[in-house]
Design a protein around this motif. Structure first.
Motif, short mmCIF file in Angstrom:
data_model
loop_
_atom_site.label_atom_id
_atom_site.label_comp_id
_atom_site.label_asym_id
_atom_site.label_seq_id
_atom_site.Cartn_x
_atom_site.Cartn_y
_atom_site.Cartn_z
N THR A 61 0.88 -1.20 -0.08
CA THR A 61 -0.05 0.03 -0.04
C THR A 61 0.79 1.46 -0.04
O THR A 61 0.11 2.17 -0.03
CB THR A 61 -1.00 0.13 1.00
OG1 THR A 61 -0.22 0.00 2.17
CG2 THR A 61 -1.96 -1.16 1.04
N ILE A 62 2.17 0.98 -0.11
CA ILE A 62 3.13 2.21 -0.21
C ILE A 62 2.89 3.41 -1.41
O ILE A 62 2.74 4.53 -1.01
CB ILE A 62 4.49 2.02 0.05
CG1 ILE A 62 5.32 3.12 0.39
CG2 ILE A 62 4.99 1.37 -1.26
CD1 ILE A 62 6.75 2.89 0.84
N GLU A 63 2.35 2.88 -2.30
CA GLU A 63 2.19 3.53 -3.61
C GLU A 63 0.84 4.62 -3.40
O GLU A 63 1.07 5.44 -3.85
CB GLU A 63 2.11 3.02 -4.94
CG GLU A 63 3.32 2.16 -5.34
CD GLU A 63 4.43 3.31 -5.65
OE1 GLU A 63 3.91 4.37 -6.08
OE2 GLU A 63 5.47 3.08 -5.21
N GLU A 64 -0.01 3.79 -2.71
CA GLU A 64 -1.20 4.46 -2.14
C GLU A 64 -0.88 5.68 -1.23
O GLU A 64 -1.38 6.85 -1.36
CB GLU A 64 -2.56 3.73 -1.88
CG GLU A 64 -2.78 2.77 -2.85
CD GLU A 64 -4.01 1.74 -2.23
OE1 GLU A 64 -4.44 2.10 -0.93
OE2 GLU A 64 -4.03 0.58 -2.54
N LEU A 65 -0.19 5.50 -0.39
CA LEU A 65 0.31 6.55 0.66
C LEU A 65 0.86 7.56 0.09
O LEU A 65 0.51 8.70 0.17
CB LEU A 65 1.00 5.54 1.49
CG LEU A 65 1.40 6.59 2.67
CD1 LEU A 65 0.38 6.90 3.60
CD2 LEU A 65 2.45 5.83 3.60
N ARG A 66 1.87 7.20 -1.02
CA ARG A 66 2.47 8.24 -1.57
C ARG A 66 1.87 9.09 -2.56
O ARG A 66 1.91 10.32 -2.76
CB ARG A 66 3.83 7.39 -2.41
CG ARG A 66 4.95 7.13 -1.68
CD ARG A 66 5.99 6.58 -2.55
NE ARG A 66 6.97 5.77 -1.59
CZ ARG A 66 7.84 5.00 -2.00
NH1 ARG A 66 7.85 4.48 -3.28
NH2 ARG A 66 8.65 4.36 -1.20
N ASP A 67 0.92 8.41 -3.24
CA ASP A 67 -0.18 9.30 -4.00
C ASP A 67 -1.20 10.23 -3.46
O ASP A 67 -1.35 11.28 -3.80
CB ASP A 67 -1.09 8.53 -4.85
CG ASP A 67 -0.48 7.67 -5.95
OD1 ASP A 67 0.57 8.09 -6.68
OD2 ASP A 67 -0.87 6.53 -6.39
N GLN A 68 -1.47 9.72 -2.04
CA GLN A 68 -2.20 10.53 -1.01
C GLN A 68 -1.49 11.84 -0.59
O GLN A 68 -1.80 12.94 -0.68
CB GLN A 68 -2.79 9.82 0.02
CG GLN A 68 -3.82 8.85 -0.33
CD GLN A 68 -4.07 8.04 1.03
OE1 GLN A 68 -3.59 8.01 2.07
NE2 GLN A 68 -5.02 7.26 0.84
N ALA A 69 -0.11 11.53 -0.62
CA ALA A 69 0.88 12.73 -0.07
C ALA A 69 1.06 13.59 -1.17
O ALA A 69 1.03 14.74 -0.99
CB ALA A 69 2.20 11.95 0.31
N ARG A 70 1.08 13.09 -2.36
CA ARG A 70 1.38 14.15 -3.63
C ARG A 70 0.10 14.94 -3.83
O ARG A 70 0.17 16.15 -4.04
CB ARG A 70 1.45 13.01 -4.88
CG ARG A 70 2.78 12.58 -5.11
CD ARG A 70 3.05 12.27 -6.52
NE ARG A 70 4.12 11.23 -6.54
CZ ARG A 70 3.96 9.84 -6.51
NH1 ARG A 70 2.71 9.28 -6.63
NH2 ARG A 70 5.13 9.06 -6.42
N PHE A 71 -1.32 14.40 -3.55
CA PHE A 71 -2.39 14.97 -3.68
C PHE A 71 -2.41 16.15 -2.53
O PHE A 71 -2.74 17.26 -2.93
CB PHE A 71 -3.57 14.37 -3.94
CG PHE A 71 -3.66 13.38 -5.10
CD1 PHE A 71 -3.30 13.84 -6.23
CD2 PHE A 71 -4.01 12.11 -4.79
CE1 PHE A 71 -3.61 13.07 -7.29
CE2 PHE A 71 -4.12 11.17 -6.14
CZ PHE A 71 -3.91 11.67 -7.25
N ARG A 72 -2.06 15.81 -1.67
CA ARG A 72 -2.10 16.72 -0.29
C ARG A 72 -1.13 17.82 -0.52
O ARG A 72 -1.34 18.87 -0.25
CB ARG A 72 -1.85 16.09 0.95
CG ARG A 72 -1.93 16.62 2.12
CD ARG A 72 -2.00 16.04 3.45
NE ARG A 72 -1.91 16.93 4.60
CZ ARG A 72 -2.47 16.84 5.55
NH1 ARG A 72 -3.07 15.83 5.95
NH2 ARG A 72 -2.46 17.67 6.62
N MET A 73 0.04 17.52 -1.03
CA MET A 73 0.94 18.37 -1.27
C MET A 73 0.78 19.50 -2.44
O MET A 73 1.02 20.56 -2.35
CB MET A 73 2.41 17.72 -1.62
CG MET A 73 3.68 18.72 -1.87
SD MET A 73 5.11 18.20 -2.30
CE MET A 73 5.30 17.05 -1.07
N ALA A 74 -0.03 18.87 -3.49
CA ALA A 74 -0.45 19.77 -4.37
C ALA A 74 -1.58 20.91 -3.87
O ALA A 74 -1.60 21.99 -3.92
CB ALA A 74 -0.96 19.15 -5.79
#
Length: 104
Positions: A61-74
């Motif tokens: 699930t690390i890729e999902e976690l990283r995607d969520q972090a990208r969206f939150r950072m944007a």
């Protein structure tokens, strides 16, 4: 002391991502050095078999976690940019306007 300062920085959740840099890289929750020396409830109850399963699931699930972090950072960057741009005033100069000029 530098080692401890770096550890604290890597294990503190950041506002932009909502995650710790350690969890974004390794996909697992970190243990503080104190928990390695002195057993706590979190470390003493842990079963090695379920620990391996949990680590494998975290890696999946690390890729999902990283995607969520990208969206939150944007979203965070857009919020910061709008707060900055709110106070910007556009000045339009035309021929004949008086402006202050620096003379060297």
């Amino acid at each position: 002391m530098l080692l401890y300062v770096l550890w604290v920085d890597r294990t503190t959740p950041k506002n932009a991502t909502g995650q710790t840099p350690f969890s974004l890289v390794f996909g697992a929750e970190e243990l503080i050095p104190f928990e390695l020396v002195h057993p706590t409830a979190r470390t003493s109850i842990r079963d090695p078999q379920t620990n391996e399963e949990n680590l494998a699931q975290d890696l999946d699930t690390i890729e999902e976690l990283r995607d969520q972090a990208r969206f939150r950072m944007a979203a965070y960057q857009q919020k910061i940019a709008s707060a900055y741009n709110k106070n910007i005033r556009i000045s339009r100069f035309e021929v004949g306007d008086l402006v202050m000029r620096k003379a060297f």
